[in-house]
Design an enzyme around this catalytic site. Structure first.
Site, short mmCIF file in Angstrom:
data_model
loop_
_atom_site.label_atom_id
_atom_site.label_comp_id
_atom_site.label_asym_id
_atom_site.label_seq_id
_atom_site.Cartn_x
_atom_site.Cartn_y
_atom_site.Cartn_z
N TYR A 1 0.88 -1.10 0.05
CA TYR A 1 0.00 0.01 -0.07
C TYR A 1 0.73 1.14 -0.03
O TYR A 1 0.47 2.30 -0.22
CB TYR A 1 -0.84 -0.01 1.13
CG TYR A 1 -2.01 -1.09 1.11
CD1 TYR A 1 -2.17 -1.90 0.03
CD2 TYR A 1 -2.80 -1.27 2.24
CE1 TYR A 1 -3.18 -2.78 -0.01
CE2 TYR A 1 -3.86 -2.44 2.24
CZ TYR A 1 -4.05 -3.04 1.19
OH TYR A 1 -4.91 -3.92 1.20
N ASP B 1 -5.16 -6.73 5.77
CA ASP B 1 -6.42 -6.36 5.29
C ASP B 1 -7.37 -7.23 4.86
O ASP B 1 -8.41 -7.20 5.32
CB ASP B 1 -6.09 -5.25 4.11
CG ASP B 1 -7.16 -4.51 3.72
OD1 ASP B 1 -7.95 -4.42 4.41
OD2 ASP B 1 -6.91 -3.54 2.84
N ASP C 1 -10.64 -9.27 7.32
CA ASP C 1 -12.30 -9.20 7.05
C ASP C 1 -12.78 -10.63 7.06
O ASP C 1 -13.99 -11.00 7.14
CB ASP C 1 -12.08 -8.33 5.54
CG ASP C 1 -12.30 -7.22 5.70
OD1 ASP C 1 -12.20 -6.31 6.76
OD2 ASP C 1 -12.33 -6.49 4.47
N LYS D 1 4.50 -15.16 3.06
CA LYS D 1 4.64 -16.12 1.57
C LYS D 1 5.74 -16.36 1.32
O LYS D 1 6.32 -16.17 0.16
CB LYS D 1 3.69 -15.28 0.71
CG LYS D 1 3.35 -16.12 -0.73
CD LYS D 1 2.41 -17.44 -0.33
CE LYS D 1 2.17 -18.12 -1.53
NZ LYS D 1 1.60 -19.35 -1.46
N ASP E 1 -1.94 -18.23 2.49
CA ASP E 1 -3.05 -19.37 1.85
C ASP E 1 -3.37 -20.26 2.82
O ASP E 1 -4.58 -20.53 2.94
CB ASP E 1 -2.25 -19.84 0.50
CG ASP E 1 -1.00 -20.27 0.49
OD1 ASP E 1 -0.40 -20.25 1.52
OD2 ASP E 1 -0.74 -20.92 -0.41
#
Length: 366
Positions: free
Chosen positions: A141, A247, A251, A191, A223
């Protein structure tokens, strides 16, 4: 104690849920003998409308002067196709940067009263209690270079995921410190089988772990973590991860709690004194313009953010616990907004509570 707070209602339902959060904060101060002084500022779409900027200089100045900042939500559909610098979310990113808040804490708790609201089977979600620690000022970001260039078949978009050792160390230390106060389990999400930045992340977190020998550390690929949050969410205590991973996964965690309207968050930076941090507090949900002005938004995420503010920016753990207990009492009573009502359909005879009614119920419980 005097609590100097900046209120940024923002867009959509932000003003409605923030109003109830302030109502609860005022009740807490009256009950425990604190003095509350607050100012309101502009952020997001409403700030663009009134000043042309998503974060006006005056708002930034007030935020830097306040002890803590409480925010509603930002974002409006009319800005969806605007240039990046003219989007409401740009103001929030800039505010986080100005306050130097680098760790976003998102607690995910499965309340007994809301078990039926989760799409997971009861035995899977019951007992879930975790905190997701999202690194907030680095990663995709904020990384450079970024942007869109070229034209035709050669038009190209670029974003850069980048972290320094120092950025990883500080958020890892905060996550370890949180885990030390809880069940002493930390899962670091990356990752590293594909990304070099994740390989550095894993190595640095492993180094920091040597300072917290009483906390067990687990490394997990992002994942697999997404899958485990559904298969066995109870296994997690504190999770730490880079900006975009946090982020997305927070959620996903919101679904476990029954509604995204339930989730508070705390964005905190360096300690002002032991256990007391610079902070920006906001519910995880968005501005939901489709229900704005209808008095039906769930204010509990905003009210939970007040509890987080009391704990992390003022060190008032007793007061924070009282707010959280009041939230749980209201949930148990079945006085909930429409997003939570399916879990209480029989008890509430099909009638959902309004935003204001829920806020007042929390105050009465306090």
């Amino acid at each position: 104690m005097e609590l100097k707070v900046l209120i940024l209602p923002g867009d959509g339902i932000g003003a409605e849920v923030t109003r109830e959060a302030i109502r609860v904060l005022e009740r807490v101060c009256a009950k425990f003998g604190h003095k509350l002084s607050y100012k309101e500022g502009l952020l997001g779409g409403i700030a663009i409308h009134k000043t042309g900027l998503p974060l006006p200089p005056e708002t930034e100045k007030m935020a830097l002067e306040a002890d803590a900042t409480l925010m509603g939500a930002v974002g409006l559909p009319e800005f969806d196709n605007a240039q990046p610098e003219k989007r409401p979310e740009k103001g929030l990113l800039a505010l986080r940067k100005a306050l130097k808040v680098y760790a976003n804490l998102r607690p995910v708790r499965a309340y007994k009263a809301l078990i039926e609201s989760s799409p997971l089977k009861n035995h899977l979600v019951e007992g879930t209690d975790m905190i997701i620690v999202r690194e907030l000022t680095g990663g995709l970001y904020y990384g450079k270079p970024r942007g869109i260039s070229g034209s035709g078949s050669e038009e190209r978009g670029v974003n850069t995921m980048a972290y320094t050792r120092g950025e990883i160390e500080r958020v890892a230390r905060m996550a370890f410190a949180l885990a030390r106060k809880r069940r002493k389990k930390l899962a670091s999400v990356d990752k590293s089988n594909v990304l070099e930045v994740s390989q550095l992340w894993r190595r640095v977190v492993t180094d920091v772990a040597k300072e917290f020998t009483d906390v067990s550390l687990e490394h997990i690929l992002v994942d697999n973590c997404a899958m485990q949050l559904i298969l066995n969410p109870k296994r997690f205590d504190v999770l730490v991860m880079e900006n975009m991973f946090g982020d997305i996964l927070s959620d996903e965690g919101a679904v476990l709690a029954g509604s995204i309207g339930m989730l508070p968050s705390a964005s905190i930076g360096d300690a002002k004194r032991p256990g007391v941090y610079v902070g920006l507090y906001e519910p995880v949900h968005g501005s939901a313009p489709d229900i704005a002005g209808q008095n039906k938004a769930n204010p509990l995420g905003a009210i939970g953010s007040v509890a987080a503010m009391l704990e992390y920016s003022f060190g008032l753990t007793k007061e924070a616990a009282a707010v959280n207990a009041a939230i749980e009492n209201v949930l148990s009573s079945g006085k909930v907004t429409a997003d939570l009502q399916p879990a209480f359909a029989k008890a509430s005879a099909g009638k959902a509570a309004t935003t204001e009614e829920v806020g007042k119920a929390v105050c009465e419980s306090l």
